[in-house]
Design a protein around this motif. Sequence first.
Motif, PDB file in Angstrom:
ATOM      1  N   ASP A 315       0.832  -1.203   0.000  1.00 58.93           N
ATOM      2  CA  ASP A 315       0.000   0.000   0.000  1.00 58.93           C
ATOM      3  C   ASP A 315       0.875   1.265   0.000  1.00 58.93           C
ATOM      4  N   VAL A 316       1.907   1.268   0.845  1.00 61.06           N
ATOM      5  CA  VAL A 316       2.827   2.411   0.901  1.00 61.06           C
ATOM      6  C   VAL A 316       3.517   2.563  -0.455  1.00 61.06           C
ATOM      7  N   ASN A 318       2.518   1.627  -3.409  1.00 63.65           N
ATOM      8  CA  ASN A 318       1.590   2.124  -4.428  1.00 63.65           C
ATOM      9  C   ASN A 318       1.226   3.594  -4.221  1.00 63.65           C
ATOM     10  N   SER A 319       1.288   4.071  -2.966  1.00 63.18           N
ATOM     11  CA  SER A 319       0.933   5.470  -2.688  1.00 63.18           C
ATOM     12  C   SER A 319       2.005   6.432  -3.196  1.00 63.18           C
ATOM     13  N   LEU A 321       4.227   7.489  -1.401  1.00 57.90           N
ATOM     14  CA  LEU A 321       4.554   8.351  -0.250  1.00 57.90           C
ATOM     15  C   LEU A 321       5.624   7.690   0.622  1.00 57.90           C
ATOM     16  N   TYR A 326       2.525   8.897   4.568  1.00 61.03           N
ATOM     17  CA  TYR A 326       1.489   7.867   4.550  1.00 61.03           C
ATOM     18  C   TYR A 326       0.696   7.859   5.856  1.00 61.03           C
TER      19      TYR A 326
END
Length: 335
Positions: A315-316, A318-319, A321, A326
Amino acid sequence: MKIHLQKAITIALTFLLFICFGGCSEKEKTPTESPPIIDADVTIDDTPETESEESEPEESEPEETEPPKPAHIGVERITLSKYSLTLLQGSNDMPIVTMHPTTATNKGEIWSSDNTDVATVNSIGKITAVGVGSCVVNVRSADNPNVFAEVKVTVTPYVAPKEPEVTYINGILIANKTYALPSTYNPGVDPVAKAALQNMFDAAKADGLNLFIRSGFRNYATQQRLYNNYVSRDGVAEADRYSARAGHSEHQTGLAFDINKADSSFEGSPEAIWLAANCHKYGFIIRYPAGKESITGYIYEPWHVRYLGIEVATDVYNSGLCLEEYLGITSVYQQ
Ligand SMILES: [Zn+2]
C-alpha cells in the motif's frame, strides 16, 4: 795540650753525629704529637642545673625590633551574588560573597543552614539541595558576627527524565526523529521480518543477484556509539542527516535492515534497482526515499528497508509516499 784539644774535637764530633743520626731518625719514626691544649677559659661545671633554672622563661622583655601591627579594618557589610536560589534536589550552587570594605583585615566566612534537611552548606558556601522545601542559608563575618547575609533556598523535587513509550501508529511501530524508543527497548531482530528478508534474498538470487544483510538490529548503546562517532567526524547537523540519535534509530526496532552496502555507491546498482522494485512484495519498503529528506529527516538511503508486512508495504509502495506522509506524522527532533 794538642792531644787534649784533638780529644775534645773527637768527643764533640761524636756527640754531634749522635744527635744528628740518632735524634733525627727518632723524630721521623715517631712524629711529635701536639700536647693537649688546655683552654684556660673553659671551665667544666659539673653541678647539675636545678629544675627552677630549666623552667625559667626565656627573655621576657618585648622585642624592640617587632614591626608595628597594621590597624585592624573591620567587616561592615556582606553582599552576595544571589539572595535566593531554587535548586533541584541533589544539585548545588555557590553564591559569591563580598565582604565590605574589601580591604577588611579578616574576611573569614561562617556558613550555616537553618534546616539541613532541606539544604546543607559547607565552609566555603557551597549549598547542596537535600530535600524538598525552603530554608535560609546564612553567612556571617568571622571578624564581626553581627554582620551577615542570607540566601533563601527553595528545593524542588528531582524528576527523572521520562523514558519515551513505544509508539504505534495504525499498528505500525514508529522510530523516527519525533518518536523515540525507550533505551531499554531491546527486541533483537524480529523473526518474522528476518524470515521475510530471507524470502526476498532467495527471490533476488533466482534473478541472479546477491543480496545480504549489511546491518540489522542495533541496540540503544550501539546506536549511541555509532552516532557519537559520526558527530565527532562530521558534526551534529551533518550526522543528523544520515545517522539517528540513540533511541531514534529504526534499527532498534529489529524491523529494519541495511542491504549490501550502506553508502551512496549502492545507488543505481542492479541490486538497488531490484530492491526498490520488489521489496514490497516481501513486506518491505525503502524507508528513506529520494527527495523526501525534509519529511523523513534522512537523506536517500536506497539500502535501508523497513518491514511492514506485505499488505501495508504494498500500500505504501503504491501510494508513492514515504511512511511519514502515509501516516501523516512528522520526523523532527524536539531539540
Ligand atoms: Zn539503516
